[in-house]
Design an enzyme around this catalytic site. Structure first.
Site, PDB file in Angstrom:
ATOM      1  N   TYR A   1       0.834  -1.201   0.000  1.00 27.39           N
ATOM      2  CA  TYR A   1       0.000   0.000   0.000  1.00 27.39           C
ATOM      3  C   TYR A   1       0.871   1.256   0.000  1.00 27.39           C
ATOM      4  O   TYR A   1       0.547   2.235  -0.678  1.00 27.39           O
ATOM      5  CB  TYR A   1      -0.936   0.018   1.215  1.00 27.39           C
ATOM      6  CG  TYR A   1      -2.055  -0.992   1.117  1.00 27.39           C
ATOM      7  CD1 TYR A   1      -3.123  -0.792   0.247  1.00 27.39           C
ATOM      8  CD2 TYR A   1      -2.046  -2.140   1.885  1.00 27.39           C
ATOM      9  CE1 TYR A   1      -4.146  -1.715   0.151  1.00 27.39           C
ATOM     10  CE2 TYR A   1      -3.072  -3.067   1.803  1.00 27.39           C
ATOM     11  CZ  TYR A   1      -4.113  -2.850   0.932  1.00 27.39           C
ATOM     12  OH  TYR A   1      -5.130  -3.766   0.835  1.00 27.39           O
TER      13      TYR A   1
ATOM     14  N   CYS B   1      -6.502  -4.699  -8.072  1.00 27.76           N
ATOM     15  CA  CYS B   1      -6.282  -4.388  -6.665  1.00 27.76           C
ATOM     16  C   CYS B   1      -5.714  -5.584  -5.898  1.00 27.76           C
ATOM     17  O   CYS B   1      -5.134  -5.409  -4.829  1.00 27.76           O
ATOM     18  CB  CYS B   1      -7.562  -3.884  -6.015  1.00 27.76           C
ATOM     19  SG  CYS B   1      -8.965  -4.994  -6.177  1.00 27.76           S
TER      20      CYS B   1
END
Length: 176
Positions: A104, A135
């Protein structure tokens, strides 16, 4: 009118919802079309009906499953969100290469806002076109899987498939 089709994959059903131009507006590892339509921005929403033909999307998914991990890059998507950071992050996410997941923090940096780690996580969580805007290629800072709307077994399989490893290797943290 939107069209949808559910495709068989090794991880279960993948339903894709496409626009009249063939762009994917929603996709997920589910047969629940209503759930997928709830992810579509209201400006892109329309009634949806089942279809055997969803353009080249099905062919690209089959190529991806057969080992051409970049085949899904050719699929056009239509995603809209209120915030410009998330929209930009979705574009950046499409550039994350198969077999090369990022954390992230790395994703936030690639998106131009290194401090926006929560924003990067939000971009993943709000992604309406799973697989095509990958994702699943974004991991926690320590390299573990984190969450995935469609379940960690699906995320594990996708990462293993793209890395050419077994799901056990991904689960054990051997593959990142």
């Amino acid at each position: 009118m939107l069209k949808y089709r559910t495709l068989d994959t090794p991880t279960g059903p993948l339903t894709v919802v496409v626009s009249p131009t063939g762009a994917v507006r929603a996709a997920g590892f589910t047969t629940d079309v209503a759930d997928l339509l709830s992810l579509v921005h209201p400006s892109l929403l329309a009634p949806a009906e089942p279809a055997d033909d969803v353009g080249p999307v099905a062919r690209h998914v089959r190529s991806y499953l057969d080992g051409d991990h970049t085949a899904i890059d050719a699929v056009h998507v239509e995603q809209v969100i209120g915030g410009s950071f998330i929209s930009h992050a979705w574009q950046v996410m499409r550039d994350i290469k198969p077999g090369s997941p990022v954390t992230y923090s790395e994703f936030a940096r690639l998106s131009g806002r290194p401090a926006a780690v929560r924003g990067a996580a939000a971009a993943c969580a709000r992604n309406p076109v799973a697989l095509f805007t990958p994702c699943h290629r974004v991991l926690r800072l320590d390299g573990t899987l984190g969450g995935y709307r469609w379940g960690l077994p699906v995320k594990t399989w996708l990462l293993a498939h793209e890395a050419g490893h077994s799901t056990a290797a991904v689960e054990a943290g051997v593959v990142r």
